[in-house]
Scaffold this motif. Structure first.
Motif, mmCIF file in Angstrom:
data_model
loop_
_atom_site.group_PDB
_atom_site.id
_atom_site.type_symbol
_atom_site.label_atom_id
_atom_site.label_comp_id
_atom_site.label_asym_id
_atom_site.label_seq_id
_atom_site.Cartn_x
_atom_site.Cartn_y
_atom_site.Cartn_z
ATOM 1 N N PRO A 190 56.608 24.534 -57.562
ATOM 2 C CA PRO A 190 56.354 25.883 -57.056
ATOM 3 C C PRO A 190 57.613 26.635 -56.634
ATOM 4 O O PRO A 190 57.687 27.850 -56.810
ATOM 5 N N VAL A 191 58.619 25.935 -56.118
ATOM 6 C CA VAL A 191 59.863 26.603 -55.710
ATOM 7 C C VAL A 191 60.636 27.049 -56.941
ATOM 8 O O VAL A 191 61.042 28.211 -57.056
ATOM 9 N N GLY A 192 60.814 26.146 -57.897
ATOM 10 C CA GLY A 192 61.543 26.471 -59.123
ATOM 11 C C GLY A 192 60.873 27.552 -59.948
ATOM 12 O O GLY A 192 61.538 28.318 -60.645
ATOM 13 N N ASN A 193 59.555 27.631 -59.873
ATOM 14 C CA ASN A 193 58.807 28.634 -60.629
ATOM 15 C C ASN A 193 58.596 29.924 -59.843
ATOM 16 O O ASN A 193 57.882 30.822 -60.287
ATOM 17 N N LEU A 225 57.002 30.454 -57.049
ATOM 18 C CA LEU A 225 55.709 30.612 -56.381
ATOM 19 C C LEU A 225 55.806 30.377 -54.876
ATOM 20 O O LEU A 225 54.886 30.702 -54.133
ATOM 21 N N ALA A 226 56.911 29.790 -54.435
ATOM 22 C CA ALA A 226 57.114 29.524 -53.008
ATOM 23 C C ALA A 226 58.604 29.559 -52.707
ATOM 24 O O ALA A 226 59.423 29.205 -53.564
ATOM 25 N N LYS A 227 58.939 29.982 -51.490
ATOM 26 C CA LYS A 227 60.347 29.981 -51.092
ATOM 27 C C LYS A 227 60.836 28.567 -50.835
ATOM 28 O O LYS A 227 61.967 28.225 -51.136
ATOM 29 N N SER A 228 59.964 27.739 -50.258
ATOM 30 C CA SER A 228 60.248 26.318 -50.058
ATOM 31 C C SER A 228 58.908 25.624 -49.866
ATOM 32 O O SER A 228 57.901 26.277 -49.592
ATOM 33 N N LEU A 229 58.900 24.303 -49.997
ATOM 34 C CA LEU A 229 57.645 23.576 -49.789
ATOM 35 C C LEU A 229 57.246 23.589 -48.314
ATOM 36 O O LEU A 229 56.065 23.680 -47.983
ATOM 37 N N ALA A 230 58.224 23.520 -47.434
ATOM 38 C CA ALA A 230 57.936 23.515 -46.002
ATOM 39 C C ALA A 230 57.492 24.890 -45.504
ATOM 40 O O ALA A 230 56.601 25.004 -44.673
ATOM 41 N N GLN A 231 58.106 25.957 -46.019
ATOM 42 C CA GLN A 231 57.796 27.327 -45.616
ATOM 43 C C GLN A 231 57.624 28.175 -46.873
ATOM 44 O O GLN A 231 58.548 28.876 -47.282
ATOM 45 N N ARG A 239 64.656 6.564 -79.458
ATOM 46 C CA ARG A 239 64.133 7.906 -79.748
ATOM 47 C C ARG A 239 62.767 8.065 -79.092
ATOM 48 O O ARG A 239 61.948 7.153 -79.122
ATOM 49 N N LEU A 240 62.544 9.238 -78.526
ATOM 50 C CA LEU A 240 61.303 9.510 -77.818
ATOM 51 C C LEU A 240 60.800 10.893 -78.187
ATOM 52 O O LEU A 240 61.528 11.873 -78.123
ATOM 53 N N GLY A 241 59.536 10.982 -78.593
ATOM 54 C CA GLY A 241 58.901 12.268 -78.880
ATOM 55 C C GLY A 241 58.091 12.718 -77.678
ATOM 56 O O GLY A 241 57.431 11.912 -77.037
ATOM 57 N N MET A 242 58.170 14.007 -77.363
ATOM 58 C CA MET A 242 57.417 14.556 -76.224
ATOM 59 C C MET A 242 56.425 15.594 -76.741
ATOM 60 O O MET A 242 56.830 16.582 -77.365
ATOM 61 N N LEU A 243 55.147 15.383 -76.494
ATOM 62 C CA LEU A 243 54.140 16.371 -76.855
ATOM 63 C C LEU A 243 54.030 17.362 -75.699
ATOM 64 O O LEU A 243 53.555 17.014 -74.619
ATOM 65 N N VAL A 244 54.488 18.583 -75.924
ATOM 66 C CA VAL A 244 54.508 19.584 -74.859
ATOM 67 C C VAL A 244 54.001 20.923 -75.390
ATOM 68 O O VAL A 244 53.955 21.148 -76.601
ATOM 69 N N ASN A 245 53.629 21.785 -74.467
ATOM 70 C CA ASN A 245 53.229 23.144 -74.797
ATOM 71 C C ASN A 245 54.305 24.060 -74.232
ATOM 72 O O ASN A 245 54.290 24.362 -73.039
ATOM 73 N N LEU A 246 55.219 24.500 -75.074
ATOM 74 C CA LEU A 246 56.325 25.325 -74.591
ATOM 75 C C LEU A 246 55.871 26.728 -74.200
ATOM 76 O O LEU A 246 56.637 27.492 -73.623
ATOM 77 N N GLY A 247 54.595 27.066 -74.497
ATOM 78 C CA GLY A 247 54.036 28.322 -74.018
ATOM 79 C C GLY A 247 53.667 28.249 -72.553
ATOM 80 O O GLY A 247 53.473 29.272 -71.898
ATOM 81 N N ASN A 248 53.572 27.034 -72.029
ATOM 82 C CA ASN A 248 53.270 26.830 -70.609
ATOM 83 C C ASN A 248 54.579 26.930 -69.836
ATOM 84 O O ASN A 248 55.510 26.153 -70.081
ATOM 85 N N SER A 249 54.661 27.866 -68.905
ATOM 86 C CA SER A 249 55.927 28.115 -68.202
ATOM 87 C C SER A 249 56.409 26.916 -67.391
ATOM 88 O O SER A 249 57.581 26.848 -67.025
ATOM 89 N N ALA A 250 55.519 25.955 -67.116
ATOM 90 C CA ALA A 250 55.924 24.784 -66.336
ATOM 91 C C ALA A 250 56.588 23.718 -67.201
ATOM 92 O O ALA A 250 57.342 22.889 -66.698
ATOM 93 N N HIS A 251 56.329 23.717 -68.491
ATOM 94 C CA HIS A 251 56.784 22.625 -69.346
ATOM 95 C C HIS A 251 58.282 22.603 -69.653
ATOM 96 O O HIS A 251 58.856 21.519 -69.756
ATOM 97 N N PRO A 252 58.965 23.745 -69.844
ATOM 98 C CA PRO A 252 60.407 23.665 -70.136
ATOM 99 C C PRO A 252 61.203 22.889 -69.094
ATOM 100 O O PRO A 252 62.113 22.133 -69.441
ATOM 101 N N ALA A 253 60.865 23.031 -67.808
ATOM 102 C CA ALA A 253 61.586 22.301 -66.764
ATOM 103 C C ALA A 253 61.337 20.806 -66.877
ATOM 104 O O ALA A 253 62.240 19.989 -66.663
ATOM 105 N N VAL A 254 60.108 20.433 -67.238
ATOM 106 C CA VAL A 254 59.770 19.016 -67.424
ATOM 107 C C VAL A 254 60.543 18.452 -68.610
ATOM 108 O O VAL A 254 61.108 17.363 -68.536
#
Length: 201
Positions: A125-128, A130-136, A168-183
């Motif tokens: 939530p902070v990186g996206n 949605l929040a200034k910090s988890l505590a506040q 080698r590792l394949g990752m199934l992701v949805n790059l249309g989801n704004s949360a996935h690029p950070a993951v």
């Protein structure tokens, strides 16, 4: 009801009851809940995970149609529809918006800074923003945060322990989801440290 469901119901219920206490609204007010979801509407809300919310509200003594009404908005997997659906809920002047997932939460927050938003699951939530910090958090958003980005390094370590020759590792992701690029970025960086090439698919 498991702990996660109890938390979601409690957050949703508290978002409804706090305005009542703060502004002395009439006791017979019908609270309007906007529900914003990226997926398609399930055939049955009761048997889907959303049923836990409805069941939890009933267990707390809230009756749909008497104490609250839900305005469901489903984007059918099309993230581009979320901003319009969020704006529609804001125009309806709902009392609270409940969201499922980071894209829906972000769309709701961009649509209003006044209406409380309860996220049932959001990544970083902070990186996206949605929040200034988890505590506040400091904004009109509350809810449950996923630890996907934080846990990714440990997942890679477990994979390497199970498969020492893994390169080698394949990752199934949805790059249309704004949360996935950070993951994806977290997985790629940590995989590289272990000599693994991680490729998003």
């Amino acid at each position: 009801m498991n702990l996660r469901r109890k938390l979601i119901v409690a957050l949703g219920a508290s978002a409804l009851t706090s305005p009542l206490a703060s502004f002395a609204q009439p006791k017979n007010k019908l609270w309007r809940i906007g529900f914003l979801v990226a997926i398609a509407r399930p055939a049955s809300l009761e048997t889907h995970r959303f049923g836990a919310f409805l069941k939890g509200m009933r267990e707390l003594g809230y009756v749909e149609g008497k104490n609250f009404a839900i305005e469901w908005r489903f984007a059918d997997g099309n993230y581009q529809r979320l901003p319009d659906l969020a704006a529609e809920l804001v125009r309806m002047n709902v009392d609270v918006i409940v969201t499922a997932g980071t894209p829906a939460s972000r769309a709701a927050q961009q649509a209003t800074t006044i209406i409380p938003i309860v996220c049932t699951a959001m990544s970083d939530p902070v990186g996206n923003g949605l929040a200034k910090s988890l505590a506040q958090p400091g904004l009109n958003v509350t809810g449950l945060a996923l630890t996907t980005t934080d846990l990714s390094p440990k997942h890679i370590e477990f994979l390497k322990l199970m498969l020492p020759k893994l390169t080698r590792l394949g990752m199934l992701v949805n790059l249309g989801n704004s949360a996935h690029p950070a993951v994806v970025k977290s997985i790629e960086a940590n995989a590289k440290k272990l000599g693994i090439k991680a490729t998003p698919l």
